[in-house]
Design a protein around this motif. Structure first.
Motif, mmCIF file in Angstrom:
data_model
loop_
_atom_site.group_PDB
_atom_site.id
_atom_site.type_symbol
_atom_site.label_atom_id
_atom_site.label_comp_id
_atom_site.label_asym_id
_atom_site.label_seq_id
_atom_site.Cartn_x
_atom_site.Cartn_y
_atom_site.Cartn_z
ATOM 1 N N LYS A 1 96.863 -38.869 -61.410
ATOM 2 C CA LYS A 1 95.467 -39.063 -61.023
ATOM 3 C C LYS A 1 94.633 -37.838 -61.382
ATOM 4 O O LYS A 1 93.513 -37.961 -61.910
ATOM 5 C CB LYS A 1 95.377 -39.338 -59.523
ATOM 6 C CG LYS A 1 93.968 -39.609 -59.027
ATOM 7 C CD LYS A 1 93.951 -39.928 -57.540
ATOM 8 C CE LYS A 1 92.535 -40.194 -57.059
ATOM 9 N NZ LYS A 1 92.499 -40.495 -55.598
ATOM 10 N N GLN A 2 95.175 -36.644 -61.114
ATOM 11 C CA GLN A 2 94.464 -35.408 -61.424
ATOM 12 C C GLN A 2 94.167 -35.318 -62.916
ATOM 13 O O GLN A 2 93.055 -34.954 -63.328
ATOM 14 C CB GLN A 2 95.301 -34.199 -60.992
ATOM 15 C CG GLN A 2 94.727 -32.859 -61.419
ATOM 16 C CD GLN A 2 95.722 -31.714 -61.244
ATOM 17 O OE1 GLN A 2 96.861 -31.914 -60.853
ATOM 18 N NE2 GLN A 2 95.285 -30.501 -61.554
ATOM 19 N N ARG B 1 88.550 -37.948 -67.875
ATOM 20 C CA ARG B 1 87.555 -39.019 -67.865
ATOM 21 C C ARG B 1 86.139 -38.469 -67.701
ATOM 22 O O ARG B 1 85.921 -37.532 -66.930
ATOM 23 C CB ARG B 1 87.853 -39.992 -66.729
ATOM 24 C CG ARG B 1 87.014 -41.266 -66.758
ATOM 25 C CD ARG B 1 87.293 -42.147 -65.564
ATOM 26 N NE ARG B 1 88.689 -42.571 -65.532
ATOM 27 C CZ ARG B 1 89.569 -42.182 -64.611
ATOM 28 N NH1 ARG B 1 89.199 -41.331 -63.656
ATOM 29 N NH2 ARG B 1 90.801 -42.618 -64.652
ATOM 30 N N ASN C 1 91.488 -37.861 -64.026
ATOM 31 C CA ASN C 1 90.149 -37.420 -63.592
ATOM 32 C C ASN C 1 89.637 -36.252 -64.424
ATOM 33 O O ASN C 1 88.439 -36.125 -64.673
ATOM 34 C CB ASN C 1 90.180 -37.023 -62.112
ATOM 35 C CG ASN C 1 90.333 -38.222 -61.192
ATOM 36 O OD1 ASN C 1 90.027 -39.352 -61.579
ATOM 37 N ND2 ASN C 1 90.812 -37.992 -59.989
#
Length: 330
Positions: free
Chosen positions: A125-126, A132, A129
């Motif tokens: 997830k890190q 993106r 993010n």
């Protein structure tokens, strides 16, 4: 939208887009042109700007290091280091340059990470993010990354192989062993689905081969050589001299391969085991060509193949994944 496959490893950064493939050693150092004299003109590096400071990326950047063996630094918080940010900036600069050519500054990317990091959802997830959204090139031009997919590193080689040999992968359980710079990762895949319980990593790779060479040279010649210089001497088959004496680097390399290869073989036997349900063992990564025989010894009853272009295969596979996503989103 355009597609890009990205593999930022401790050993090499690899980028694949529709128009080109780029591979550069993950050696990052802050530039010091004013103090390098004529040497500066001889370095083959790429420059990026991070936090208003200029960094050089590439094998020759190790000449800028103020201390021995600081290049290709390793950190558990890899994505928070200036080295990673510089390599990421190099990717952004490359995408921006291609956006000018294609007239499209929106991108879909697939990024591969080490298996032991992929198995931690928080890191996935890190990383997604981090990539993106909107980014600025070193020259202040903007691009936008619309979608990010994070996959385990060996999955790229599987995708690349499947694209070429669809009939050999349909319904079959494929184990991909990726012998990289810091780790030897493996995953099992069936019809493009990763079996996560059959994925892990051994903390051995080409870094350990080059480190073994450095240790043996210290023992034999009392000389502490930079690990990047040793690696480049091996890859380019350049003559290496210490205090006026030629060193047979091939002999050191062959001996180091045996030492590390046997360790990898032992760990595969212990940690992967017999792999009775596996149909095919596919070997990829920068160490594939020189260390595949130790994988074959571990799986003597299996069909063991080396992936075409083993060092590039992951990046090419990531590109194929990203490209298919572009088609879906368009």
């Amino acid at each position: 939208m355009q597609a890009c496959g990205i593999n930022i490893g401790y050993g090499y950064l690899k980028i694949k887009t529709k128009s080109a493939y780029l591979q550069v050693a993950s050696v990052v150092e802050k530039t010091r042109n004013s103090s390098m004299g004529s040497v500066g003109a001889m370095r083959e590096t790429l420059k990026v700007v991070v936090d208003n400071a200029t960094y050089e990326v590439g094998a020759d950047a190790h000449h800028l290091s103020s201390t021995q063996n600081t290049s290709k630094s390793v950190s558990d918080a890899w994505y928070d280091t200036v080295q990673y940010r510089a390599l990421m900036q190099l990717v952004i600069d490359r995408l921006q340059a291609e956006s000018e050519t294609e007239g499209d500054d929106k991108w879909v990317v697939t990024i591969g990470i080490a298996v032991n990091q992929y198995m931690r959802p928080a890191i996935r997830k890190q990383l997604a993010n981090l990539w993106r959204g909107e980014h600025l090139s070193s020259e202040g031009e903007k691009i936008e990354i619309k979608k990010v997919t994070v996959v385990p590193e060996p999955y790229g080689a599987y995708t690349y192989y499947k694209d070429k040999y669809a009939e050999k992968t349909a319904g079959r359980r494929i184990m991909v062993i990726d012998i990289g710079y810091r780790t030897t990762d493996w995953v099992e895949v069936v019809d493009s689905k990763v079996i996560e319980r059959q994925a892990n990593a051994i903390n051995l790779g080409m870094f350990d081969v080059y480190s073994e060479i450095c240790r043996n040279i210290i023992s034999d010649h009392d000389a502490n050589l930079d690990i990047v210089a040793v690696e480049q001497a091996i890859l380019s088959e350049k003559e290496t001299r210490v205090r006026g004496t030629n060193i047979d680097m091939k002999k050191y390399y062959d001996n180091a391969l045996k030492t590390v290869g046997r360790m990898i073989e032992s760990r595969i036997r212990t940690e992967i085991g017999a792999a009775d349900q596996t149909d095919l063992v596919l070997v990829a990564g920068g160490g594939a060509k020189d260390l595949i025989k130790f994988v074959q010894k571990s799986f003597q009853k299996h069909n063991v193949e080396i992936c075409e272009n083993p060092q590039e295969a992951n990046a090419h596979g990531y590109f194929l994944s990203a490209y298919s996503m572009v088609s879906m989103l368009s």
